[in-house]
Design a protein around this motif. Structure first.
Motif, PDB file in Angstrom:
ATOM      1  N   ASP A 124      74.611  19.007   9.326  1.00  0.00           N
ATOM      2  CA  ASP A 124      72.941  18.181   9.040  1.00  0.00           C
ATOM      3  C   ASP A 124      73.224  17.102   9.799  1.00  0.00           C
ATOM      4  OD1 ASP A 124      72.456  20.416   8.008  1.00  0.00           O
ATOM      5  OD2 ASP A 124      72.067  20.186   6.194  1.00  0.00           O
ATOM      6  N   SER A 144      70.420  26.922  14.837  1.00  0.00           N
ATOM      7  CA  SER A 144      71.083  28.001  13.923  1.00  0.00           C
ATOM      8  C   SER A 144      72.106  27.767  13.129  1.00  0.00           C
ATOM      9  CB  SER A 144      71.023  29.129  15.144  1.00  0.00           C
ATOM     10  OG  SER A 144      71.919  28.875  16.001  1.00  0.00           O
ATOM     11  N   ALA A 145      72.162  29.177  12.240  1.00  0.00           N
ATOM     12  CA  ALA A 145      73.691  28.633  11.646  1.00  0.00           C
ATOM     13  C   ALA A 145      75.045  29.214  12.302  1.00  0.00           C
ATOM     14  CB  ALA A 145      73.512  29.573  10.288  1.00  0.00           C
ATOM     15  N   GLU A 147      77.149  28.616  15.762  1.00  0.00           N
ATOM     16  CA  GLU A 147      78.071  28.104  15.640  1.00  0.00           C
ATOM     17  C   GLU A 147      79.449  28.216  17.345  1.00  0.00           C
ATOM     18  OE1 GLU A 147      80.383  23.342  15.094  1.00  0.00           O
ATOM     19  OE2 GLU A 147      80.300  25.676  13.127  1.00  0.00           O
ATOM     20  N   SER A 252      80.757  19.812  15.319  1.00  0.00           N
ATOM     21  CA  SER A 252      80.157  20.976  14.799  1.00  0.00           C
ATOM     22  C   SER A 252      79.162  21.324  16.295  1.00  0.00           C
ATOM     23  CB  SER A 252      79.867  20.848  13.668  1.00  0.00           C
ATOM     24  OG  SER A 252      78.320  19.719  13.236  1.00  0.00           O
ATOM     25  N   ASN A 254      76.159  23.522  16.307  1.00  0.00           N
ATOM     26  CA  ASN A 254      75.218  24.716  16.086  1.00  0.00           C
ATOM     27  C   ASN A 254      74.527  25.131  17.458  1.00  0.00           C
ATOM     28  OD1 ASN A 254      75.428  23.244  14.075  1.00  0.00           O
ATOM     29  ND2 ASN A 254      75.573  25.292  13.382  1.00  0.00           N
ATOM     30  N   SER A 275      65.683  31.581  15.082  1.00  0.00           N
ATOM     31  CA  SER A 275      67.229  30.732  14.625  1.00  0.00           C
ATOM     32  C   SER A 275      67.843  30.415  13.211  1.00  0.00           C
ATOM     33  CB  SER A 275      66.771  28.860  14.856  1.00  0.00           C
ATOM     34  OG  SER A 275      67.267  28.617  16.343  1.00  0.00           O
ATOM     35  N   ASP A 279      73.550  33.883  13.246  1.00  0.00           N
ATOM     36  CA  ASP A 279      74.405  33.527  12.728  1.00  0.00           C
ATOM     37  C   ASP A 279      75.983  33.394  13.990  1.00  0.00           C
ATOM     38  OD1 ASP A 279      75.598  36.206  12.812  1.00  0.00           O
ATOM     39  OD2 ASP A 279      74.801  36.383  10.515  1.00  0.00           O
ATOM     40  N   THR A 280      77.006  33.123  13.407  1.00  0.00           N
ATOM     41  CA  THR A 280      78.573  33.199  14.410  1.00  0.00           C
ATOM     42  C   THR A 280      78.788  34.990  14.543  1.00  0.00           C
ATOM     43  OG1 THR A 280      78.506  30.485  13.541  1.00  0.00           O
ATOM     44  CG2 THR A 280      80.507  32.044  15.113  1.00  0.00           C
TER      45      THR A 280
END
Length: 311
Positions: A124, A144-145, A147, A252, A254, A275, A279-280
């Motif tokens: 964040d 998005s989550a 990564e 990070s 994302n 998004s 997820d990953t």
């Protein structure tokens, strides 16, 4: 992170991943030229009044571009595809110059491009700081989550012989250390510059390599460590060891849509919905389908959008 050339229709991958590589011959931004990354999945590269979706020239980026394109088309938007433009240095010129309107990006890597002194690492915080650092005319929509970030990997044999668990452990072996990575790794903070400033590691040799060549060089011992994206299926397939990054050099990263500000209002509803679902685990699975299973990226994107209720 630097991430090779593949087309979503008639897909052929000579590469298994890494950080954005430069495109092939010709002007990649000349939409009249066959060298221009090309339309895939049915769009025209220069359709009048369309939203122009671009991407870097590595498999995951073009796959994400195809997801964005199909999601927009599902809502009635005309889309022109211009994938495989090149490295970040090249495709950012394309979006700032108006050759493309939207492309998939990675929060930490993009922040580091615009602010090499950025120290935030939490998702964040990185996203918030990125919004402040973008040049006028560009914005990011919801992250998005999912990564996918840069990583340094070694073989199990090297990890055992050199007692490696984390990046700092390489310091004791830098006299014998050869690193393989895309060419831009040499001059990026999330590369050799950061390895020196953050971990005081300077390899004996750097070998600029692309995608599958990096994986093969690591497998056959031509390099001792390699820069490979964390979602790259070659890591699990070859039992590579991902070195821990205790000082968060790679931070990070994302997945986030980077868009021209004048297009943001018209695109945010659709792309924010993408998004919200991405997820990953899903991303890594889709990359495997494209890279390892040799499935057509447009079909992989179509199936994921359908399963996510976005088609």
């Amino acid at each position: 992170m630097t991430r090779t050339r593949f087309l979503a229709a008639g897909l052929l991958l000579a590469a298994v991943v890494p950080l954005a590589a430069c495109g092939g011959g010709g002007n990649p931004l000349d939409t009249s030229s066959p060298a221009a990354g090309g339309a895939t999945g049915g769009g025209s590269t220069a359709a009048a009044g369309s939203v122009k979706v671009g991407s870097a020239d590595f498999p995951e980026a073009a796959l994400l571009g195809e997801i964005y394109a199909q999601a927009l088309e599902a809502k009635g938007t005309k889309v022109a595809r211009q994938f495989n433009i090149g490295s970040r240095e090249t495709y950012l010129k394309a979006i700032t110059g108006g050759e493309v309107d939207v492309l998939p990006e990675y929060t930490g890597s993009l922040l580091n491009f615009y602010d090499k002194s950025a120290s935030v690492t939490k998702p964040d915080e990185v996203y918030a700081e990125l919004q402040k650092k973008l040049p006028q005319g560009l914005t990011v929509l919801d992250k998005s989550a999912a990564e996918d970030k840069n990583s340094l990997v070694v073989t199990k044999d090297t990890a055992g012989q050199w007692s490696l668990k984390s990046i700092p452990d390489l310091a004791a072996h830098q006299g014998d250390l050869t690193i393989g990575a895309p060419p831009e790794f040499k001059t990026r903070q999330q590369g050799l510059v950061g390895l020196k400033s953050v971990y005081n590691i300077v390899p004996k040799e750097f070998r600029p390599l692309q995608s599958q060549a990096t994986v093969e060089a690591l497998k056959n011992g031509q390099v001792k460590a390699a820069n490979i994206f964390s979602t790259d299926p070659s890591i699990a397939a070859n039992g590579f060891v991902v070195l821990e990054d205790p000082k968060s050099l790679f931070g990070s990263d994302n997945v986030v849509p980077l868009v021209r500000s004048d297009k943001a209002d018209s695109l945010k509803g659709v792309l924010n919905a993408v998004s919200a679902k991405l997820d990953t685990k899903s991303l890594a699975d889709m990359v495997k389908q494209v890279v390892v299973d040799k499935k057509d990226a447009s079909e992989v994107a179509k199936a994921w959008l359908a399963s996510s209720g976005l088609s």
